[in-house]
Structures are given as structure tokens and as C-alpha cells.
Design a protein around this motif. Sequence first.
Motif, PDB file in Angstrom:
ATOM      1  N   LEU A 116       0.817  -1.223   0.000  1.00 40.46           N
ATOM      2  CA  LEU A 116       0.000   0.000   0.000  1.00 40.46           C
ATOM      3  C   LEU A 116       0.846   1.267   0.000  1.00 40.46           C
ATOM      4  N   LYS A 117       0.355   2.267  -0.706  1.00 43.46           N
ATOM      5  CA  LYS A 117       0.994   3.593  -0.637  1.00 43.46           C
ATOM      6  C   LYS A 117       0.126   4.579   0.140  1.00 43.46           C
ATOM      7  N   LYS A 118      -1.136   4.151   0.428  1.00 46.14           N
ATOM      8  CA  LYS A 118      -2.029   4.998   1.241  1.00 46.14           C
ATOM      9  C   LYS A 118      -2.671   4.127   2.301  1.00 46.14           C
ATOM     10  N   GLU A 119      -3.031   4.739   3.401  1.00 43.79           N
ATOM     11  CA  GLU A 119      -3.743   4.019   4.453  1.00 43.79           C
ATOM     12  C   GLU A 119      -5.141   3.616   3.976  1.00 43.79           C
ATOM     13  N   LEU A 120      -5.598   2.443   4.419  1.00 41.99           N
ATOM     14  CA  LEU A 120      -6.990   2.043   4.184  1.00 41.99           C
ATOM     15  C   LEU A 120      -7.663   1.877   5.538  1.00 41.99           C
ATOM     16  N   ALA A 121      -8.882   2.417   5.644  1.00 41.57           N
ATOM     17  CA  ALA A 121      -9.562   2.391   6.939  1.00 41.57           C
ATOM     18  C   ALA A 121     -11.064   2.375   6.738  1.00 41.57           C
ATOM     19  N   GLY A 122     -11.762   1.831   7.715  1.00 41.15           N
ATOM     20  CA  GLY A 122     -13.221   1.944   7.732  1.00 41.15           C
ATOM     21  C   GLY A 122     -13.924   0.700   7.237  1.00 41.15           C
ATOM     22  N   ARG A 123     -15.244   0.835   7.065  1.00 40.51           N
ATOM     23  CA  ARG A 123     -16.081  -0.323   6.765  1.00 40.51           C
ATOM     24  C   ARG A 123     -16.529  -0.372   5.316  1.00 40.51           C
ATOM     25  N   ASN A 124     -16.246   0.666   4.563  1.00 40.99           N
ATOM     26  CA  ASN A 124     -16.809   0.726   3.208  1.00 40.99           C
ATOM     27  C   ASN A 124     -15.766   0.825   2.114  1.00 40.99           C
ATOM     28  N   VAL A 125     -14.640   0.166   2.311  1.00 36.58           N
ATOM     29  CA  VAL A 125     -13.568   0.222   1.312  1.00 36.58           C
ATOM     30  C   VAL A 125     -13.946  -0.660   0.118  1.00 36.58           C
ATOM     31  N   THR A 126     -13.903  -0.110  -1.076  1.00 37.78           N
ATOM     32  CA  THR A 126     -14.266  -0.863  -2.279  1.00 37.78           C
ATOM     33  C   THR A 126     -13.011  -1.412  -2.961  1.00 37.78           C
ATOM     34  N   VAL A 127     -13.229  -2.281  -3.948  1.00 38.18           N
ATOM     35  CA  VAL A 127     -12.116  -2.811  -4.758  1.00 38.18           C
ATOM     36  C   VAL A 127     -11.349  -1.639  -5.388  1.00 38.18           C
ATOM     37  N   GLU A 128     -12.083  -0.648  -5.870  1.00 37.50           N
ATOM     38  CA  GLU A 128     -11.443   0.520  -6.497  1.00 37.50           C
ATOM     39  C   GLU A 128     -10.582   1.268  -5.477  1.00 37.50           C
ATOM     40  N   ASP A 129     -11.100   1.406  -4.252  1.00 28.86           N
ATOM     41  CA  ASP A 129     -10.316   2.081  -3.203  1.00 28.86           C
ATOM     42  C   ASP A 129      -9.014   1.325  -2.935  1.00 28.86           C
ATOM     43  N   VAL A 130      -9.110  -0.012  -2.910  1.00 24.54           N
ATOM     44  CA  VAL A 130      -7.910  -0.824  -2.634  1.00 24.54           C
ATOM     45  C   VAL A 130      -6.893  -0.601  -3.754  1.00 24.54           C
ATOM     46  N   ILE A 131      -7.366  -0.644  -4.990  1.00 24.10           N
ATOM     47  CA  ILE A 131      -6.444  -0.479  -6.127  1.00 24.10           C
ATOM     48  C   ILE A 131      -5.820   0.919  -6.105  1.00 24.10           C
ATOM     49  N   ASP A 132      -6.629   1.900  -5.776  1.00 25.08           N
ATOM     50  CA  ASP A 132      -6.150   3.272  -5.705  1.00 25.08           C
ATOM     51  C   ASP A 132      -5.089   3.454  -4.605  1.00 25.08           C
ATOM     52  N   ALA A 133      -5.236   2.688  -3.523  1.00 23.97           N
ATOM     53  CA  ALA A 133      -4.298   2.812  -2.391  1.00 23.97           C
ATOM     54  C   ALA A 133      -3.069   1.916  -2.559  1.00 23.97           C
ATOM     55  N   PRO A 208      -9.058 -10.517  -5.673  1.00 24.86           N
ATOM     56  CA  PRO A 208      -8.234 -10.498  -4.463  1.00 24.86           C
ATOM     57  C   PRO A 208      -8.322  -9.185  -3.669  1.00 24.86           C
ATOM     58  N   ALA A 209      -8.632  -8.076  -4.339  1.00 22.90           N
ATOM     59  CA  ALA A 209      -8.767  -6.806  -3.601  1.00 22.90           C
ATOM     60  C   ALA A 209      -9.958  -6.855  -2.641  1.00 22.90           C
ATOM     61  N   GLU A 210     -10.938  -7.735  -2.924  1.00 25.71           N
ATOM     62  CA  GLU A 210     -12.072  -7.907  -1.986  1.00 25.71           C
ATOM     63  C   GLU A 210     -11.565  -8.417  -0.638  1.00 25.71           C
ATOM     64  N   ALA A 211     -10.540  -9.273  -0.701  1.00 23.98           N
ATOM     65  CA  ALA A 211      -9.987  -9.819   0.548  1.00 23.98           C
ATOM     66  C   ALA A 211      -9.300  -8.713   1.351  1.00 23.98           C
ATOM     67  N   ARG A 217     -12.036  -4.162   7.087  1.00 22.11           N
ATOM     68  CA  ARG A 217     -13.226  -4.196   7.964  1.00 22.11           C
ATOM     69  C   ARG A 217     -12.923  -4.919   9.277  1.00 22.11           C
ATOM     70  N   LEU A 218     -12.227  -6.055   9.176  1.00 22.81           N
ATOM     71  CA  LEU A 218     -11.883  -6.806  10.399  1.00 22.81           C
ATOM     72  C   LEU A 218     -10.970  -5.967  11.291  1.00 22.81           C
ATOM     73  N   LEU A 219     -10.060  -5.216  10.665  1.00 24.15           N
ATOM     74  CA  LEU A 219      -9.178  -4.334  11.453  1.00 24.15           C
ATOM     75  C   LEU A 219     -10.003  -3.230  12.111  1.00 24.15           C
ATOM     76  N   ASP A 220     -10.971  -2.707  11.376  1.00 26.93           N
ATOM     77  CA  ASP A 220     -11.843  -1.664  11.931  1.00 26.93           C
ATOM     78  C   ASP A 220     -12.578  -2.188  13.172  1.00 26.93           C
ATOM     79  N   ASP A 221     -13.014  -3.455  13.117  1.00 30.04           N
ATOM     80  CA  ASP A 221     -13.658  -4.070  14.296  1.00 30.04           C
ATOM     81  C   ASP A 221     -12.722  -4.035  15.502  1.00 30.04           C
ATOM     82  N   MET A 222     -11.410  -4.110  15.221  1.00 32.37           N
ATOM     83  CA  MET A 222     -10.435  -4.116  16.321  1.00 32.37           C
ATOM     84  C   MET A 222      -9.923  -2.694  16.607  1.00 32.37           C
ATOM     85  N   GLY A 223     -10.553  -1.696  15.983  1.00 29.68           N
ATOM     86  CA  GLY A 223     -10.158  -0.306  16.213  1.00 29.68           C
ATOM     87  C   GLY A 223      -8.864   0.064  15.512  1.00 29.68           C
ATOM     88  N   GLU A 224      -8.570  -0.629  14.408  1.00 29.58           N
ATOM     89  CA  GLU A 224      -7.298  -0.384  13.717  1.00 29.58           C
ATOM     90  C   GLU A 224      -7.502  -0.082  12.233  1.00 29.58           C
TER      91      GLU A 224
END
Length: 265
Positions: A116-133, A208-211, A217-224
Motif C-alpha cells: 500500500l501507498k495509502k492508508e486504508l480504513a473503515g467499513r466501506n472500502v471498495t475494490v477501487e479504493d484498494v487499487i487506488d491505495a 483479491p482486492a475484496e480480501a 473491515r476486520l481491522l476496523d472491528d479491532m479499532g485499527e
Amino acid sequence: MSTTLSREDVVRLAERVMTAQTYARPIRKLTEDYPDMTFTDSYAVMQELRKDYERRGHRVIGWKAGLTSKAKMVQMGVDSPSIGFLTDRMSRPENSIISVSDLCHPRVECEIAFVLKKELAGRNVTVEDVIDATDYVLPAIEIIDSRFTGFKFDLESVIADNSSSARFVAGGRPRYPSELDLRTIGTVLEINGQIEAMGASAAVMGHPAEAVSLMVRLLDDMGETMPAGSFVMSGAITQAIAVKPGDHVNARFHELGDISVRFGE
Ligand code: OOG
Ligand code: MG
């Protein structure tokens, strides 16, 4: 979700897993002693284990998804994915000899990895967001090693065992994700020149970006969150194959090159 373990239980179970990981001594499933354990309990044990590793000077460099393909869920008899942390000490170079004497019962898998070159966070990250990050994607061989006797577990136990994380080898030919269709990366896993498993990357949750999005999302559940710079493995495309000393493993990835590694005592 509810918890059933006390703080002392969490610490005790993390120590039990740490000992099994350190001395390659298989243990019984944690649910045999704690049948009411919940996923929240399992994640608490995983986080305690992570803190233990950090106290010992290991550095968390990213995350992995487990059980994200049908082949893996069927092989292991579970019905949903898991997550684990990856440390700097788990990494091995391409073409190296990986010792198995400090592992219980190693198996190899082919995976697509993201840096990753950008942080990913939250519950609504899409495949496009993953590719962008994503800075780049690259192929990886993961060497998993369940610490549970006979490589048999349930989801509650395997999460507490950091989703069987043990070693990984990243390499091949890194590529920009925008230049590829990440659903159609074919993989062929050869051991001693014999093809043992093959598949295509869409086997991982359709993409694979869905994973990666699921892990966020699982990290968000843990506050991360998943920080920029993370190395992230999206889960095995095919079933995992057992390896022993003397084995030569070659993983070939369409568009992403090959990775070879050997196993020794
Ligand atoms: C759990 C870890 C699975 C993957 O890529 O599916 C995993 C296991 O099967 O031991 O790493
Ligand atoms: Mg894996």
C-alpha cells in the motif's frame, strides 16, 4: 460480539500459542479447553500474541487473509475467512532454503500480495479504493503452519494461532495494479517439477482486492487501520500443499513472474 475469556485466559492462551510457534510443538485446539470461545476472544488472543512478538523486537509489516477461497475453506472445513499479522521475521528471500525443523507441519500456497501507498480504513472500502491505495502488487508463496495437532482446527482456534502464519516469500515481477486484471491471474504450483495445484485469482472472493477490503473491515472491528506501506497477502488461490526437506517449490504466476524456494532440515 460477546467475550467469554477473562484477561488472564487471553494472556494464558497467547502464551500457549507462542510456545507452540516458538518450539514447533503442536497443541490441541484451544476450543477443546474453551468450548465457548467467540471470535472476539480469538482476536483478543491474536492481538496479545502480536504484542508478545513486538515486545521481543519483531516488527509487524502487514496483514494476511486466510480462507478466502472455496478451495481453502473446503480443505480446512471452515466457512468464512480470517486474518493474521505478518512480521519482518517471517519474510524469506526468493531462491533461499527454508528450514522446516522449526515448523510443525508446513504447507505452501500461492497468493497475490499488495503493497500500500495509502492508508486504508473503515467499513466501506471498495475494490477501487484498494487499487487506488496500492503502490504495486506482487506474487507470494505463503508457508503456513498450523500449530494444532494434525493441522486440524476450527475458526476460533486458527484465528488465535494468527491464521497459521509462519513464513512468506514475496518476489516475482511487481506490477502496477492498474495495468492488470487482478481477477484473471493464473497460478501453477509445482513441487519437484510436478504440478500440485493450479487456479486463477478470482478464486479469492471474486477479486483479491475484496480480501483486502474484508481485512480492513476486520481491522476496523479491532479499532485499527491498514497503514501506508503495509504488505498484504490476499489468501491462497488453491488448496495448500505439504512440503518436506529437500522439496523444491516453484510458483508460476501469469503476468507476475515466478517464485522459487527450497526446503531443508
Ligand atoms: C489457515 C490460513 C489460511 C490462506 O491463505 O487461506 C491461509 C490455514 O489454512 O491453516 O493462509
Ligand atoms: Mg495464506
